[in-house]
Design an enzyme around this catalytic site. Structure first.
Site, PDB file in Angstrom:
ATOM      1  N   CYS A 264      -9.789  -3.111  -5.494  1.00  0.00           N
ATOM      2  CA  CYS A 264      -8.523  -3.257  -4.768  1.00  0.00           C
ATOM      3  C   CYS A 264      -8.687  -2.837  -3.306  1.00  0.00           C
ATOM      4  O   CYS A 264      -9.803  -2.830  -2.780  1.00  0.00           O
ATOM      5  CB  CYS A 264      -7.422  -2.468  -5.462  1.00  0.00           C
ATOM      6  SG  CYS A 264      -5.750  -3.034  -5.039  1.00  0.00           S
TER       7      CYS A 264
ATOM      8  N   SER B  11      -7.708   0.295  -0.859  1.00  0.00           N
ATOM      9  CA  SER B  11      -7.141   1.634  -0.743  1.00  0.00           C
ATOM     10  C   SER B  11      -7.588   2.239   0.584  1.00  0.00           C
ATOM     11  O   SER B  11      -8.784   2.409   0.829  1.00  0.00           O
ATOM     12  CB  SER B  11      -7.614   2.515  -1.899  1.00  0.00           C
ATOM     13  OG  SER B  11      -7.592   3.878  -1.522  1.00  0.00           O
TER      14      SER B  11
ATOM     15  N   GLY C 220       0.860  -1.164   0.000  1.00  0.00           N
ATOM     16  CA  GLY C 220       0.000   0.000   0.000  1.00  0.00           C
ATOM     17  C   GLY C 220       0.902   1.220   0.000  1.00  0.00           C
ATOM     18  O   GLY C 220       1.892   1.289   0.727  1.00  0.00           O
TER      19      GLY C 220
ATOM     20  N   ASP D  89      -2.249   4.517  -7.194  1.00  0.00           N
ATOM     21  CA  ASP D  89      -0.862   4.250  -6.856  1.00  0.00           C
ATOM     22  C   ASP D  89      -0.028   5.479  -7.142  1.00  0.00           C
ATOM     23  O   ASP D  89       0.809   5.881  -6.357  1.00  0.00           O
ATOM     24  CB  ASP D  89      -0.346   3.060  -7.640  1.00  0.00           C
ATOM     25  CG  ASP D  89       0.149   2.020  -6.695  1.00  0.00           C
ATOM     26  OD1 ASP D  89      -0.704   1.309  -6.135  1.00  0.00           O
ATOM     27  OD2 ASP D  89       1.368   1.958  -6.482  1.00  0.00           O
TER      28      ASP D  89
END
Ligand code: AMP
Ligand code: AMP
Lengths: 324, 324
Positions: A135, A137, A23, A204
């Protein structure tokens, strides 16, 4: 004599490499922490020696994951402040103090960022909203959790996120807060977009022209959201913005091991003319993104350049703070 | 006295239910075969008795899988011909012969269909093409294999196709023919669309207005193909076209077991506020489809209605041939 690097720096570098630390935020805070520990535990006798160690540690940390922009941005934050001190002839203890302080500051800000993003983003979530996410986050979850904690009745559709199933982590985390979750395969995103009100995803990294580099599959979801006139909100701390892209550099799309897609023992039995490709990220063009939610406020993706200039203006005269 | 149904009918029905027999074509041929065996082995003494058995067998077979349109279409093909014979007072042996013959005809045509679709579709594949496909479709594979056998240098990008990994079957089958394959997760479809020249996929069924019902994930691929101006070609035998949709009926999107998405033992440990949804199919609107390749030729999706009227015109005065 080579620079003396403390054990913790190698340990953190190793954990980033093997994704025990993962992360963007975790990675960023971990490398800031690593520099802090190097400064704290250093046996250097002069500021010159300590600076050499910090540069060396930065390079070790920098080389762990080429595409996680938060990592070099954290190094930049800390080392930029260190460099100013060092070049203005700070003594050993001042340099040590500057680094420790900058690292703490970075870690504090980045933790606060998630909270601020939650507060700002939650204002765009309405009672009754069905939200789709992809995903795992922290920033995106912060938006949803904050809205839910404010009493808004939401439901979240989570995609499993092949190949590494980060959707499972997200689904369980949201569920643990009491939020009702629908869990689907990635391919079902269009089927369920019709019942979706908002898409909230992380990033990202974000490029100078507002393109979002995020977990593979993000671009497909953004595309079908656009098709459905569903808003796509990207929750991203400012340290996710990618300074090098201002100078034209493309973000490297990390190619990860094929055995994440097909288990090793199985893959070994496959014919050699099947090539398994495993890109970690894809690129979502700015036109599919409604807003980017940063800790500084909501911006249109096209304003990414403003964030970059403000935060990393020095990138224009480009040399990394740990380079000579 | 109830109708005497032969053992093979029950066996075939069971295999369709538990998906030992799978794929629209296999299923269609299996039920035609089942009616053929019923006609062959029947101990009926009159055409009236045999007709009763065939209607009963049809109902058993019809109820195995609600969404596989090829199944009722195969029954329609055989039983429609039987009904004409029966209602024009055919004797026992004529009716038996009619059914056996119609079933053989259906099986022969449907096997030929794959070959014809291959020949027709291959003309649209050019030397050097990179083709993307999804799931496992005999008709789509026939197009690619035929083009490759013609000496065209092609490469195929295959998506793994969660939750049931049919992409693995496709990848291995194509590779066994010598075709170079790239294997990716479903979420990577947009990332690799940039290097794709054509998309070739199959269909589970096709509606009156040219919408394609196919394996979950198909619509996302068609959408991003459209975005990239990449042609989407759907390879589909005419028995995939869905007569009831002419009368307004929606195709049921089969919801399959959540344990296909998350293994049972794992799912049992999940919090109860996570609901796992597993739709088998999604719907791709006609505007994302360039052409449908049938064994009768290439049609725009909007001409699906012409195929339906031609093949199943009798559907307008709608009653199934096995209904009274
Ligand atoms: N590897 C990359 N690094 C940085 N920006 C990229 C990269 N790939 C694409 N872009 C940008 O992201 C957008 C990609 O759009 P598209 O290729 O249409 O998905 C464009 O604005 C490109 O400038
Ligand atoms: N379950 C269904 N059965 C038959 N046709 C459908 C179904 N769902 C959607 N359609 C048609 O397929 C297209 C779906 O488009 P969209 O909902 O925009 O993906 C439209 O043309 C609908 O008429």
């Amino acid at each position: 004599m080579g620079a003396m690097i403390v054990r913790e720096v190698f340990e953190i570098a190793e954990k980033i490499k093997n994704m025990e630390i993962r992360g963007a935020g975790e990675i960023a805070r971990a490398v800031a922490e690593a520099l802090k520990i190097q400064a704290e535990k250093s046996k250097a006798k002069t500021s010159h020696e300590l600076w050499k160690e910090l540069k060396e540690a930065s390079k070790i940390l920098y080389n762990t994951r080429p595409t996680a922009v938060s990592l070099p941005n954290a190094l930049r934050y800390v080392m930029y402040r260190g460099k100013i001190a060092y070049t203005s002839n700070a003594d050993l203890e001042s340099l040590r103090y500057t680094i420790i302080n900058a690292a703490k500051e970075f870690i504090y800000n980045s933790e606060k960022a998630i909270e601020r993003i939650g507060e700002i983003g939650a204002k765009r979530i309405e009672d009754g909203d069905v939200i789709m996410t992809h995903c795992h986050s922290k920033a995106a979850i912060s938006v949803m959790k904050t809205a839910f904690d404010q009493g808004k009745d939401i439901k979240v559709i989570v995609t499993e996120t092949r190949p590494r199933w980060q959707g499972k982590i997200t689904a369980k985390e949201l569920a643990s807060y009491g939020i009702p979750v629908i869990y689907i395969v990635d391919g079902a995103a269009r089927h369920y977009m019709k019942m979706t009100d908002k898409v909230v995803m992380g990033a990202d990294s974000i490029t100078a022209n507002g393109a979002v580099i995020n977990q593979i599959g993000t671009a497909l979801i953004a595309l079908t959201a656009k098709e459905h006139r569903v808003w796509v909100m990207i929750a991203a701390e400012t340290y996710k913005f990618h300074p090098e892209t201002m100078l034209g550099q493309l973000v490297e799309i990390e190619m990860r091991d094929p055995t994440e897609v097909v288990p090793k023992e199985e893959l070994e039995t496959w014919p050699k003319n099947i090539e398994v490709l495993n890109p970690a990220f894809d690129v979502t063009p700015p036109e599919y993104i409604d807003v980017i939610i940063t800790e500084k406020g909501v911006i249109p993706p096209y304003a990414a350049i403003d964030i970059l200039k403000e935060e990393f203006g020095w990138a224009f005269k480009y040399r990394e703070p740990w380079e000579d």
